[in-house]
Design a protein around this motif. Structure first.
Motif, mmCIF file in Angstrom:
data_model
loop_
_atom_site.group_PDB
_atom_site.id
_atom_site.type_symbol
_atom_site.label_atom_id
_atom_site.label_comp_id
_atom_site.label_asym_id
_atom_site.label_seq_id
_atom_site.Cartn_x
_atom_site.Cartn_y
_atom_site.Cartn_z
ATOM 1 N N GLU A 112 97.583 66.761 34.474
ATOM 2 C CA GLU A 112 97.747 66.408 35.937
ATOM 3 C C GLU A 112 96.522 66.877 36.807
ATOM 4 O OE1 GLU A 112 101.157 66.973 39.174
ATOM 5 O OE2 GLU A 112 101.394 67.847 37.521
ATOM 6 N N MET A 113 96.092 68.129 36.446
ATOM 7 C CA MET A 113 94.922 68.578 37.434
ATOM 8 C C MET A 113 93.664 67.941 37.012
ATOM 9 S SD MET A 113 95.340 72.720 37.422
ATOM 10 C CE MET A 113 96.452 73.278 36.046
ATOM 11 N N ALA A 114 93.627 67.393 35.733
ATOM 12 C CA ALA A 114 92.292 66.525 35.408
ATOM 13 C C ALA A 114 92.548 65.117 35.929
ATOM 14 C CB ALA A 114 92.139 66.344 33.923
ATOM 15 N N GLY A 115 93.667 64.609 35.944
ATOM 16 C CA GLY A 115 93.987 63.359 36.967
ATOM 17 C C GLY A 115 93.341 63.436 38.395
ATOM 18 N N ASP A 116 94.059 64.501 38.886
ATOM 19 C CA ASP A 116 93.744 64.898 40.451
ATOM 20 C C ASP A 116 92.012 64.797 40.630
ATOM 21 O OD1 ASP A 116 96.216 65.009 41.259
ATOM 22 O OD2 ASP A 116 96.188 67.244 40.817
ATOM 23 N N ILE A 117 91.511 65.185 39.705
ATOM 24 C CA ILE A 117 89.909 65.194 39.975
ATOM 25 C C ILE A 117 89.208 63.868 39.794
ATOM 26 C CG2 ILE A 117 87.644 65.983 38.634
ATOM 27 C CD1 ILE A 117 89.208 68.484 37.562
ATOM 28 N N ARG A 118 90.036 63.156 38.719
ATOM 29 C CA ARG A 118 89.340 61.515 38.893
ATOM 30 C C ARG A 118 89.860 60.928 40.245
ATOM 31 N NH1 ARG A 118 85.758 62.259 35.848
ATOM 32 N NH2 ARG A 118 85.938 62.042 33.683
ATOM 33 N N ILE A 119 90.985 61.088 40.708
ATOM 34 C CA ILE A 119 91.352 60.707 41.874
ATOM 35 C C ILE A 119 90.438 61.124 42.977
ATOM 36 C CG2 ILE A 119 93.293 60.767 43.637
ATOM 37 C CD1 ILE A 119 95.354 60.535 41.132
ATOM 38 N N ARG A 120 90.215 62.351 43.040
ATOM 39 C CA ARG A 120 89.443 62.738 44.169
ATOM 40 C C ARG A 120 87.873 62.103 44.003
ATOM 41 N NH1 ARG A 120 88.677 68.518 43.144
ATOM 42 N NH2 ARG A 120 90.851 68.584 43.295
ATOM 43 N N GLN A 121 87.671 62.090 42.972
ATOM 44 C CA GLN A 121 86.242 61.444 42.685
ATOM 45 C C GLN A 121 86.007 60.052 43.357
ATOM 46 O OE1 GLN A 121 85.582 62.112 38.460
ATOM 47 N NE2 GLN A 121 84.188 63.798 38.924
ATOM 48 N N VAL A 168 85.209 55.804 47.646
ATOM 49 C CA VAL A 168 85.515 54.778 48.660
ATOM 50 C C VAL A 168 85.373 55.316 50.058
ATOM 51 C CG1 VAL A 168 87.819 53.986 50.032
ATOM 52 C CG2 VAL A 168 87.710 54.120 47.222
ATOM 53 N N ARG A 169 85.435 56.648 50.530
ATOM 54 C CA ARG A 169 85.047 57.142 51.711
ATOM 55 C C ARG A 169 83.578 56.855 52.052
ATOM 56 N NH1 ARG A 169 88.201 61.450 50.437
ATOM 57 N NH2 ARG A 169 86.135 62.812 49.944
ATOM 58 N N GLU A 170 82.569 57.246 51.007
ATOM 59 C CA GLU A 170 81.088 56.785 51.184
ATOM 60 C C GLU A 170 80.803 55.426 51.522
ATOM 61 O OE1 GLU A 170 79.598 58.374 47.501
ATOM 62 O OE2 GLU A 170 79.686 60.600 48.187
ATOM 63 N N LEU A 171 81.585 54.443 50.739
ATOM 64 C CA LEU A 171 81.400 52.922 50.760
ATOM 65 C C LEU A 171 81.954 52.410 52.094
ATOM 66 C CD1 LEU A 171 82.232 51.680 47.269
ATOM 67 C CD2 LEU A 171 79.981 51.649 48.473
ATOM 68 N N LEU A 208 79.973 50.719 55.023
ATOM 69 C CA LEU A 208 80.490 49.550 55.522
ATOM 70 C C LEU A 208 80.365 49.489 57.262
ATOM 71 C CD1 LEU A 208 81.648 46.816 54.729
ATOM 72 C CD2 LEU A 208 83.763 47.631 54.595
ATOM 73 N N GLU A 209 80.900 50.672 57.825
ATOM 74 C CA GLU A 209 80.911 50.840 59.059
ATOM 75 C C GLU A 209 79.471 50.735 59.767
ATOM 76 O OE1 GLU A 209 83.109 54.330 59.783
ATOM 77 O OE2 GLU A 209 84.948 53.648 59.309
ATOM 78 N N GLY A 210 78.484 51.245 58.999
ATOM 79 C CA GLY A 210 77.169 51.051 59.492
ATOM 80 C C GLY A 210 76.666 49.919 59.202
ATOM 81 N N VAL A 228 88.465 50.453 46.497
ATOM 82 C CA VAL A 228 89.830 50.570 46.653
ATOM 83 C C VAL A 228 90.709 50.199 45.672
ATOM 84 C CG1 VAL A 228 91.524 49.909 48.492
ATOM 85 C CG2 VAL A 228 89.181 50.740 49.140
ATOM 86 N N GLU A 229 90.531 49.034 45.208
ATOM 87 C CA GLU A 229 91.532 48.465 44.004
ATOM 88 C C GLU A 229 91.354 49.353 42.706
ATOM 89 O OE1 GLU A 229 91.312 44.704 40.951
ATOM 90 O OE2 GLU A 229 90.927 44.394 43.155
ATOM 91 N N ASP A 230 90.094 49.952 42.645
ATOM 92 C CA ASP A 230 89.889 50.905 41.415
ATOM 93 C C ASP A 230 90.900 52.155 41.863
ATOM 94 O OD1 ASP A 230 88.501 48.921 39.914
ATOM 95 O OD2 ASP A 230 86.610 50.169 40.574
ATOM 96 N N LEU A 231 90.781 52.590 42.824
ATOM 97 C CA LEU A 231 91.577 53.827 43.209
ATOM 98 C C LEU A 231 92.996 53.465 43.292
ATOM 99 C CD1 LEU A 231 91.778 56.611 44.664
ATOM 100 C CD2 LEU A 231 91.591 55.616 46.805
#
Length: 169
Positions: A57-66, A71-74, A78-80, A95-98
């Motif tokens: 579960e903790m390993a999965g949380d790392i992948r989700i966070r990455q 998504v936040r960076e993109l 996109l806003e710029g 977003v779809e991958d996340l």
């Protein structure tokens, strides 16, 4: 210095799980990509070696966070440059991958903890995000029994029934 001290402690006590967790936590706090990958691999190895799902579960949380970070960076890119079609496509793809990653992670969590209604609610939320209304309905019908998430679960349940044209429900 903290990372090196924790690493030495893990090497000195290889089977001590709290020491391993502490080391991984320090690696994650430093927030370098290589450290995240090391923590991910250590958690996966611990999951397999000690047959404890919490490490998976903790390993999965790392992948989700990455993936959330990507998504936040993109989104910032996109806003710029709102006219850039390539950035928009990359953002939509991430977003779809996340969403897919979160669904897979939460399916594993529900399988490991079948009586945890909060995990079922979270899986139902993710299934709603990817458009799986039948899955959402199943999870939310169970999750509505949790007083903490009852209102939100009923809201998702109503929206899911509406999307599949079961307005009577």
């Amino acid at each position: 210095r903290l990372v090196n001290a924790a690493k030495l402690e893990v090497e000195a006590r290889p089977g001590d799980l709290p020491t391993l967790e502490k080391y991984c936590k320090i690696l994650l706090e430093r927030a370098r990509p290589a450290d995240e990958e090391l923590a991910y691999s250590l958690f996966l190895k611990a999951s397999k070696d000690y047959k404890q799902f919490r490490f998976r579960e903790m390993a999965g949380d790392i992948r989700i966070r990455q993936e959330q970070r990507k998504v936040r960076e993109l989104k910032l890119m996109l806003e710029g440059s709102a006219d850039d079609e390539m950035v928009k496509r990359m953002y939509d793809q991430h977003v779809e991958d996340l969403n897919k990653l979160e669904v897979e992670e939460y399916k594993l969590r529900v399988e490991a903890y079948p009586s945890d209604l909060t995990k079922k609610f979270e899986l139902g939320r993710r299934l709603f995000a990817v458009g799986d209304m039948d899955g959402t309905i199943g999870m939310m019908q169970e999750a509505q029994n949790d007083p903490k998430n009852k209102t939100a679960a009923l809201t998702f349940l109503g929206q899911a029934f509406l999307k599949i044209d079961y307005t009577d429900e």
